[in-house]
Design a protein around this motif. Structure first.
Motif, PDB file in Angstrom:
ATOM      1  N   THR A  28       1.126  -1.429  -0.250  1.00  0.00           N
ATOM      2  CA  THR A  28       0.451   0.061   0.073  1.00  0.00           C
ATOM      3  C   THR A  28       0.702   1.058  -0.066  1.00  0.00           C
ATOM      4  O   THR A  28       2.366   0.926   0.131  1.00  0.00           O
ATOM      5  CB  THR A  28      -1.482   0.373   1.174  1.00  0.00           C
ATOM      6  N   GLY A  29      -0.136   2.652  -0.225  1.00  0.00           N
ATOM      7  CA  GLY A  29       0.953   3.947  -0.400  1.00  0.00           C
ATOM      8  C   GLY A  29       1.055   4.324  -1.625  1.00  0.00           C
ATOM      9  O   GLY A  29       1.016   3.466  -2.928  1.00  0.00           O
ATOM     10  N   LEU A  30       1.417   5.413  -2.243  1.00  0.00           N
ATOM     11  CA  LEU A  30       2.073   6.130  -2.838  1.00  0.00           C
ATOM     12  C   LEU A  30       2.783   5.173  -4.140  1.00  0.00           C
ATOM     13  O   LEU A  30       4.141   5.159  -3.357  1.00  0.00           O
ATOM     14  CB  LEU A  30       2.288   7.511  -2.431  1.00  0.00           C
ATOM     15  N   ARG A  31       2.567   4.877  -4.937  1.00  0.00           N
ATOM     16  CA  ARG A  31       3.803   4.499  -5.900  1.00  0.00           C
ATOM     17  C   ARG A  31       3.456   5.256  -7.681  1.00  0.00           C
ATOM     18  O   ARG A  31       2.178   4.988  -8.221  1.00  0.00           O
ATOM     19  CB  ARG A  31       3.639   2.777  -6.330  1.00  0.00           C
ATOM     20  N   LEU A  32       4.378   6.157  -8.295  1.00  0.00           N
ATOM     21  CA  LEU A  32       4.229   5.988  -9.329  1.00  0.00           C
ATOM     22  C   LEU A  32       5.363   6.275 -10.163  1.00  0.00           C
ATOM     23  O   LEU A  32       6.399   6.693  -9.156  1.00  0.00           O
ATOM     24  CB  LEU A  32       3.726   8.182  -9.361  1.00  0.00           C
ATOM     25  N   ARG A  53      -2.028   1.760 -13.998  1.00  0.00           N
ATOM     26  CA  ARG A  53      -2.368   2.577 -12.831  1.00  0.00           C
ATOM     27  C   ARG A  53      -1.556   3.754 -12.319  1.00  0.00           C
ATOM     28  O   ARG A  53      -1.600   4.478 -12.296  1.00  0.00           O
ATOM     29  CB  ARG A  53      -3.211   1.826 -12.155  1.00  0.00           C
ATOM     30  N   ASP A  54      -0.038   3.186 -12.361  1.00  0.00           N
ATOM     31  CA  ASP A  54       0.823   4.120 -11.571  1.00  0.00           C
ATOM     32  C   ASP A  54       2.412   4.088 -12.712  1.00  0.00           C
ATOM     33  O   ASP A  54       2.591   5.267 -12.044  1.00  0.00           O
ATOM     34  CB  ASP A  54       1.036   3.069 -10.043  1.00  0.00           C
TER      35      ASP A  54
END
Length: 80
Positions: free
Chosen positions: A9-13, A58-59
């Motif tokens: 989980t958490g931000l991934r970009l 998605r990311d």
């Protein structure tokens, strides 16, 4: 990672930038051949499209811009 936080989980970009010699031909390739949808674009003051972001997942995005004398064809770098 804080205790109790799932590692998934958490931000991934992720963004990979490229500069291309032939912008229109590259647009056809990434949109029609690879099937990447256009996420968004940035245009110059005169309205000419200068940068296109393609959404690969998605990311994950591909940032495409025209090669110039200052930005040679290939991978680009950001100075944030």
């Amino acid at each position: 990672m804080p205790p109790g936080q799932d590692k998934n989980t958490g931000l991934r970009l992720s963004v990979v930038g490229i500069a291309v010699k032939d912008y229109p031909k590259s647009q056809i390739f990434y949109e029609k051949v690879m099937g990447f949808p256009v996420a968004f674009t940035f245009s110059s003051a005169d309205g000419k499209r200068t940068t296109t972001y393609y959404q690969m997942s998605r990311d994950t995005f591909l940032e495409m811009q025209s090669a110039t004398a200052d930005v040679p064809p290939g991978l680009t770098t950001s100075t944030w």
